[in-house]
Design a protein around this motif. Structure first.
Motif, PDB file in Angstrom:
ATOM      1  N   MET A 117      17.619   4.662   7.305  1.00 17.23           N
ATOM      2  CA  MET A 117      17.247   4.920   5.914  1.00 17.23           C
ATOM      3  C   MET A 117      15.732   4.974   5.828  1.00 17.23           C
ATOM      4  O   MET A 117      15.036   4.049   6.263  1.00 17.23           O
ATOM      5  CB  MET A 117      17.801   3.831   4.998  1.00 17.23           C
ATOM      6  CG  MET A 117      17.481   4.061   3.522  1.00 17.23           C
ATOM      7  SD  MET A 117      18.265   2.834   2.466  1.00 17.23           S
ATOM      8  CE  MET A 117      19.982   3.251   2.669  1.00 17.23           C
ATOM      9  N   ASP A 118      15.207   6.063   5.279  1.00 17.98           N
ATOM     10  CA  ASP A 118      13.765   6.266   5.112  1.00 17.98           C
ATOM     11  C   ASP A 118      13.444   6.383   3.628  1.00 17.98           C
ATOM     12  O   ASP A 118      14.138   7.087   2.885  1.00 17.98           O
ATOM     13  CB  ASP A 118      13.307   7.543   5.825  1.00 17.98           C
ATOM     14  CG  ASP A 118      13.478   7.446   7.336  1.00 17.98           C
ATOM     15  OD1 ASP A 118      13.507   6.310   7.845  1.00 17.98           O
ATOM     16  OD2 ASP A 118      13.617   8.508   7.999  1.00 17.98           O
ATOM     17  N   GLU A 119      12.358   5.698   3.202  1.00 17.50           N
ATOM     18  CA  GLU A 119      11.853   5.782   1.827  1.00 17.50           C
ATOM     19  C   GLU A 119      10.418   6.294   1.885  1.00 17.50           C
ATOM     20  O   GLU A 119       9.583   5.728   2.588  1.00 17.50           O
ATOM     21  CB  GLU A 119      11.907   4.423   1.132  1.00 17.50           C
ATOM     22  CG  GLU A 119      13.325   3.939   0.848  1.00 17.50           C
ATOM     23  CD  GLU A 119      13.344   2.645   0.048  1.00 17.50           C
ATOM     24  OE1 GLU A 119      12.250   2.111  -0.212  1.00 17.50           O
ATOM     25  OE2 GLU A 119      14.448   2.192  -0.304  1.00 17.50           O
ATOM     26  N   ASP A 141       2.370  11.372  -4.126  1.00 20.37           N
ATOM     27  CA  ASP A 141       1.812  11.695  -5.433  1.00 20.37           C
ATOM     28  C   ASP A 141       2.579  12.855  -6.037  1.00 20.37           C
ATOM     29  O   ASP A 141       2.983  13.779  -5.333  1.00 20.37           O
ATOM     30  CB  ASP A 141       0.337  12.072  -5.303  1.00 20.37           C
ATOM     31  CG  ASP A 141      -0.500  10.896  -4.825  1.00 20.37           C
ATOM     32  OD1 ASP A 141      -0.073   9.749  -5.071  1.00 20.37           O
ATOM     33  OD2 ASP A 141      -1.533  11.133  -4.168  1.00 20.37           O
ATOM     34  N   PRO A 142       2.747  12.821  -7.350  1.00 19.84           N
ATOM     35  CA  PRO A 142       3.467  13.930  -7.987  1.00 19.84           C
ATOM     36  C   PRO A 142       2.613  15.191  -7.996  1.00 19.84           C
ATOM     37  O   PRO A 142       1.385  15.134  -8.011  1.00 19.84           O
ATOM     38  CB  PRO A 142       3.717  13.415  -9.401  1.00 19.84           C
ATOM     39  CG  PRO A 142       2.643  12.406  -9.629  1.00 19.84           C
ATOM     40  CD  PRO A 142       2.369  11.756  -8.307  1.00 19.84           C
ATOM     41  N   ASP A 143       3.249  16.290  -7.939  1.00 22.45           N
ATOM     42  CA  ASP A 143       2.548  17.567  -7.976  1.00 22.45           C
ATOM     43  C   ASP A 143       2.052  17.857  -9.389  1.00 22.45           C
ATOM     44  O   ASP A 143       2.693  17.503 -10.385  1.00 22.45           O
ATOM     45  CB  ASP A 143       3.465  18.697  -7.518  1.00 22.45           C
ATOM     46  CG  ASP A 143       3.899  18.508  -6.076  1.00 22.45           C
ATOM     47  OD1 ASP A 143       3.167  17.823  -5.328  1.00 22.45           O
ATOM     48  OD2 ASP A 143       4.988  19.009  -5.705  1.00 22.45           O
ATOM     49  N   ASN A 181       6.092   9.657  -6.824  1.00 18.38           N
ATOM     50  CA  ASN A 181       7.345  10.202  -6.278  1.00 18.38           C
ATOM     51  C   ASN A 181       7.894   9.280  -5.188  1.00 18.38           C
ATOM     52  O   ASN A 181       7.157   8.796  -4.325  1.00 18.38           O
ATOM     53  CB  ASN A 181       7.124  11.594  -5.692  1.00 18.38           C
ATOM     54  CG  ASN A 181       6.814  12.610  -6.774  1.00 18.38           C
ATOM     55  OD1 ASN A 181       7.133  12.399  -7.944  1.00 18.38           O
ATOM     56  ND2 ASN A 181       6.198  13.717  -6.376  1.00 18.38           N
ATOM     57  N   LYS A 182       9.213   9.080  -5.237  1.00 18.53           N
ATOM     58  CA  LYS A 182       9.891   8.243  -4.239  1.00 18.53           C
ATOM     59  C   LYS A 182      11.140   8.991  -3.744  1.00 18.53           C
ATOM     60  O   LYS A 182      11.960   9.428  -4.538  1.00 18.53           O
ATOM     61  CB  LYS A 182      10.305   6.904  -4.848  1.00 18.53           C
ATOM     62  CG  LYS A 182      11.091   6.026  -3.894  1.00 18.53           C
ATOM     63  CD  LYS A 182      11.530   4.740  -4.571  1.00 18.53           C
ATOM     64  CE  LYS A 182      12.358   3.880  -3.635  1.00 18.53           C
ATOM     65  NZ  LYS A 182      12.831   2.642  -4.295  1.00 18.53           N
TER      66      LYS A 182
END
Length: 539
Positions: A273-275, A279-281, A335-336
């Motif tokens: 599992m990768d998180e 930054d949002p565009d 962003n996540k």
């Protein structure tokens, strides 16, 4: 006894009495074989047709059913190690009804029927154990109904629920199956694992262990099918090798290329599992809160503020009483992304392809061209670490010559065996034909001998009759000669009365005696009469 039967029996005795010792031995052996075959056929026809009454019984249930059949005086047979009972076909349904009325066969695990007998005063532990037993019984009955499985037993290990996530354990199960002498296929083992895991909440197919009556582990906890990855690797290697070899056969010709594929396959499943936070565009979309307070007032009394140790410090004597407060709170969005990767067992992690080309026969292509073709056909991924090796080497003909020689020897051996079988068959057939011919010749000789004997008897009788006729003729001639020599009887003489007719054999005997007496008394007259008779016969 009827005349036809007695005549047939007499002819049979006559024929048998004329057999030699060898013929009698063969006849006795043939009759014995026929009698034994008739007895075996009669016993087989008299034996009733057996049909299964119950199958897959436990030892206790089989014993109870056998006692029921013995008390009913019904014939039975035990098969499959005592787990199956056969009875005559006409008694199947009646004995099933009789066994059902007696509560046979008894069930060792009644499945969900166990919950029917649970009282309202049962404790939580009893309810939990009974529920687990019910699931185990239902699963055992379902698995035992599969093709090739005679009986099954299931044990579940269900951990207690815990409020702590770190202490949570997954349930597991163990399945024991008894087969009908043949090993279960991978599809059947996988079906058992998925069927068991689907019946228990939170259980995966990899958490089920399957074992057969021979002690072979068909599926292990955490790994799944035993040998499944190896089989998958073998099948994958064989598939890639066949495809590459088929392609190279059209490029370099048949027999001028050999291909070998080696693949690394994972033996167990894995999860990752990768998180990722980014930054949002475009412009930020913050959550911003601003608070402002302003207060204005006249001059007040001289005041101060508390200093160290709560000592008042004089303030500005010229204060105007103005107060301002500004407060800003920002929560910028980020962003996540969460990625869960599950790698199943049997995934190819790396492969290598080796190609050897016949340097003496392959022309017009380069190693780079062959490498590019093989890489495309085998799906080579350089980032994964795959490798392709192509070499031009002279092929050895020793193996081909040895294979050709072995093939020739095998063909010669097969031809010799076929010839021996043909000769053996011909000998057996010739022996049978020769025996039939000998028997026919013997019968013909016996018949001809009997006909010859009858003909000889007839000829002897004819010769005897002819001789008797000749004797009578001779005696008649002698009588005529004697009558010619005798003087004429006087007219006054009284003739003797004519005697009555004599029997033929007495006449012949009397004629013989008269000829003998005449030959003794007057040989010349007898000779004259005999010569005249011979002249008449010759004429």
């Amino acid at each position: 006894m009827p005349k036809a039967i007695s005549s047939l029996w007499s002819r049979l005795q006559t024929t048998v009495s004329g057999f030699s010792v060898a013929q009698r031995t063969i006849a006795i052996i043939g009759i014995a074989i026929l009698v034994m075959g008739g007895i075996a056929l009669g016993s087989w026809l008299a034996k009733p047709q057996m049909s299964p009454l119950f199958t897959g019984l436990s030892a206790a249930d089989a014993s109870a059913v056998v006692e029921q059949l013995q008390s009913a005086s019904v014939e039975y047979e035990l098969t499959d190690g005592g787990s199956s009972i056969l009875v005559p076909e006409k008694d199947v349904y009646s004995q099933r009804l009789a066994a059902a009325s007696a509560g046979l066969p008894g069930e060792s695990s009644n499945g969900y029927a166990l919950l029917d007998d649970m009282g309202v005063t049962s404790s939580e532990f009893q309810q939990s154990v009974t529920y687990k037993r019910a699931i185990e019984g239902e699963l055992a009955q379902t698995i035992g109904a599969m093709s090739g499985i005679t009986s099954a037993s299931v044990q579940l290990a269900i951990p207690e629920d815990s409020v702590f996530v770190s202490e949570k354990q997954d349930p597991t199960a163990s399945v024991f199956v008894r087969t009908q002498g043949t090993a279960l296929g991978d599809d059947q083992v996988e079906a058992i694992a998925h069927l068991t895991s689907a019946a228990v909440a939170g259980m995966d197919a990899e958490d089920v262990a399957v074992t057969d009556q021979d002690g072979q582990v068909l599926s292990a906890v955490g790994r799944g099918l035993t040998g499944g990855s190896a089989k998958q690797a073998t099948e994958y290697e064989a598939g890639v090798q066949a495809e590459v070899a088929q392609m190279l056969e059209k490029v370099v010709g048949p027999g001028n290329a050999t291909v070998t594929v080696a693949a690394d396959v994972t033996n167990a499943t894995s999860e990752r599992m990768d998180e990722t936070f980014t930054d949002p565009d475009g412009e930020l979309s913050p959550s911003e809160t601003t608070k402002t307070e302003t207060y204005t007032g006249g001059a007040g009394p001289e005041t101060g503020v508390l200093g160290p140790d709560n000592i008042a410090v004089p303030g500005d004597a010229n204060g105007n009483g103005t107060y301002e407060l500004e407060e800003t709170t920002r929560a910028n969005a980020v962003n996540k992304s969460t990625e869960k990767i599950t790698t199943p067992a049997g995934e190819v992690t790396r492969q290598s392809v080796s190609v050897a080309l016949n340097a003496d026969a392959v022309e017009g292509v380069t190693a780079a061209q062959i490498e590019a073709l093989v890489a495309g056909a085998a799906g080579v991924d350089e980032e994964r670490g795959d490798a392709v090796t192509v070499e031009f080497v002279p092929f050895s003909q020793a193996g081909a010559d040895a294979a050709a020689e072995a093939l020739a020897q095998a063909e010669a051996t097969a031809a010799a065996q076929a010839q021996q079988e043909l000769i053996r068959t011909a000998i057996i057939g010739g022996a049978a034909v020769l025996a039939a011919i000998i028997l026919a010749v013997v019968v013909a000789i016996r018949s001809r001998r009997r006909r010859g004997d009858a003909l000889e008897v007839a000829q002897t009788s004819a010769r005897r009759t002819s001789f008797e006729d000749d004797v009578i003729t001779l005696t008649t001639a002698v009588d005529e000669v004697e009558q010619a020599r005798k003087p004429e009887p006087s007219p006054t003489a009284v003739p003797d009365p004519e005697p009555g007719p004599e029997p033929e054999h007495q006449l012949v005997e009397r004629r013989k005696r008269e000829i003998d007496d005449m030959a003794k008394k007057d040989p010349e007259a007898a000779a004259t009469a005999l010569m005249s008779l011979m002249d008449e016969v010759s004429a």
